[in-house]
Design a protein around this motif. Structure first.
Motif, PDB file in Angstrom:
ATOM      1  N   UNK A   1      63.206  -2.791  -5.776  1.00 13.39           N
ATOM      2  CA  UNK A   1      62.515  -1.503  -5.763  1.00 13.39           C
ATOM      3  C   UNK A   1      61.056  -1.686  -5.312  1.00 13.39           C
ATOM      4  N   UNK A   2      60.406  -2.724  -5.858  1.00 15.89           N
ATOM      5  CA  UNK A   2      59.015  -2.974  -5.469  1.00 15.89           C
ATOM      6  C   UNK A   2      58.898  -3.307  -3.987  1.00 15.89           C
ATOM      7  N   UNK A   3      59.843  -4.096  -3.492  1.00 14.10           N
ATOM      8  CA  UNK A   3      59.805  -4.453  -2.077  1.00 14.10           C
ATOM      9  C   UNK A   3      60.051  -3.227  -1.199  1.00 14.10           C
ATOM     10  N   UNK A   4      60.981  -2.386  -1.622  1.00 14.47           N
ATOM     11  CA  UNK A   4      61.266  -1.157  -0.880  1.00 14.47           C
ATOM     12  C   UNK A   4      60.023  -0.264  -0.855  1.00 14.47           C
ATOM     13  N   UNK A   5      59.387  -0.104  -2.016  1.00 14.46           N
ATOM     14  CA  UNK A   5      58.158   0.707  -2.078  1.00 14.46           C
ATOM     15  C   UNK A   5      57.062   0.107  -1.204  1.00 14.46           C
TER      16      UNK A   5
ATOM     17  N   UNK B   1      70.733 -11.967 -21.168  1.00 13.54           N
ATOM     18  CA  UNK B   1      70.045 -12.716 -20.113  1.00 13.54           C
ATOM     19  C   UNK B   1      70.481 -12.210 -18.742  1.00 13.54           C
ATOM     20  N   UNK B   2      71.791 -11.984 -18.578  1.00 12.83           N
ATOM     21  CA  UNK B   2      72.278 -11.466 -17.300  1.00 12.83           C
ATOM     22  C   UNK B   2      71.747 -10.064 -17.039  1.00 12.83           C
ATOM     23  N   UNK B   3      71.672  -9.253 -18.092  1.00  7.09           N
ATOM     24  CA  UNK B   3      71.110  -7.913 -17.962  1.00  7.09           C
ATOM     25  C   UNK B   3      69.659  -7.990 -17.496  1.00  7.09           C
ATOM     26  N   UNK B   4      68.884  -8.876 -18.114  1.00  4.92           N
ATOM     27  CA  UNK B   4      67.477  -9.014 -17.729  1.00  4.92           C
ATOM     28  C   UNK B   4      67.332  -9.523 -16.303  1.00  4.92           C
ATOM     29  N   UNK B   5      68.183 -10.461 -15.918  1.00  5.91           N
ATOM     30  CA  UNK B   5      68.140 -10.950 -14.532  1.00  5.91           C
ATOM     31  C   UNK B   5      68.450  -9.825 -13.549  1.00  5.91           C
ATOM     32  N   UNK B   6      69.442  -9.015 -13.876  1.00  7.48           N
ATOM     33  CA  UNK B   6      69.791  -7.884 -13.014  1.00  7.48           C
ATOM     34  C   UNK B   6      68.642  -6.886 -12.946  1.00  7.48           C
ATOM     35  N   UNK B   7      68.031  -6.596 -14.096  1.00  5.25           N
ATOM     36  CA  UNK B   7      66.890  -5.674 -14.123  1.00  5.25           C
ATOM     37  C   UNK B   7      65.742  -6.215 -13.273  1.00  5.25           C
ATOM     38  N   UNK B   8      65.486  -7.510 -13.396  1.00  4.83           N
ATOM     39  CA  UNK B   8      64.415  -8.138 -12.613  1.00  4.83           C
ATOM     40  C   UNK B   8      64.714  -8.044 -11.125  1.00  4.83           C
ATOM     41  N   UNK B   9      65.954  -8.316 -10.754  1.00  8.86           N
ATOM     42  CA  UNK B   9      66.358  -8.227  -9.350  1.00  8.86           C
ATOM     43  C   UNK B   9      66.193  -6.801  -8.830  1.00  8.86           C
ATOM     44  N   UNK B  10      66.644  -5.832  -9.627  1.00  5.43           N
ATOM     45  CA  UNK B  10      66.511  -4.430  -9.220  1.00  5.43           C
ATOM     46  C   UNK B  10      65.041  -4.024  -9.114  1.00  5.43           C
ATOM     47  N   UNK B  11      64.224  -4.469 -10.054  1.00  2.00           N
ATOM     48  CA  UNK B  11      62.788  -4.153 -10.001  1.00  2.00           C
ATOM     49  C   UNK B  11      62.137  -4.770  -8.774  1.00  2.00           C
ATOM     50  N   UNK B  12      62.491  -6.010  -8.478  1.00  3.96           N
ATOM     51  CA  UNK B  12      61.929  -6.668  -7.295  1.00  3.96           C
ATOM     52  C   UNK B  12      62.352  -5.950  -6.016  1.00  3.96           C
TER      53      UNK B  12
END
Length: 106
Positions: free
Chosen positions: A80-84, A67-78
């Motif tokens: 990255x998307x915001x940066x893009x 669950x923590x891994x998925x939360x971290x992945x989601x945070x990183x994806x968000x």
């Protein structure tokens, strides 16, 4: 003859006493084995319960790590998307403006 009968009676009494003693010993042995079996069953049950609890705790910990891994992945994806989005926002706005001018004149 009387002596022989007396000896036979003594031997029978001795045999009876030995039989009862053996019977009592067998009963004690049976009780002892029953107690040993009960203790073994109790011990095995406790081991099974401990193993199940350990497995459950392990699965809960693994689930929490995932669950923590998925939360971290989601945070990183968000992020990255915001940066893009921020990197391409001006270009997109300019493209939309150009398309609107092309479609509606301006």
């Amino acid at each position: 003859m009387k002596e022989a009968l007396e000896k036979i009676r003594c031997v029978e009494e001795s045999n009876q006493a030995a039989y009862h003693e053996l019977e009592q010993e067998m009963n004690r042995y049976e009780q002892q084995k029953k107690i040993e079996i009960q203790n073994l069953e109790k011990s095995q049950k406790e081991l099974r319960i401990k193993a199940l609890n350990d497995l459950e705790n392990s699965l809960i910990e693994e689930e929490e790590r995932y669950r923590m891994f998925l939360l971290q992945q989601t945070k990183e994806n968000n992020q990255r998307d915001e940066t893009l989005y921020e990197e391409h926002k001006e270009t997109l706005i300019q493209q939309i403006i150009n398309e609107m001018r092309g479609n509606y004149g301006g």
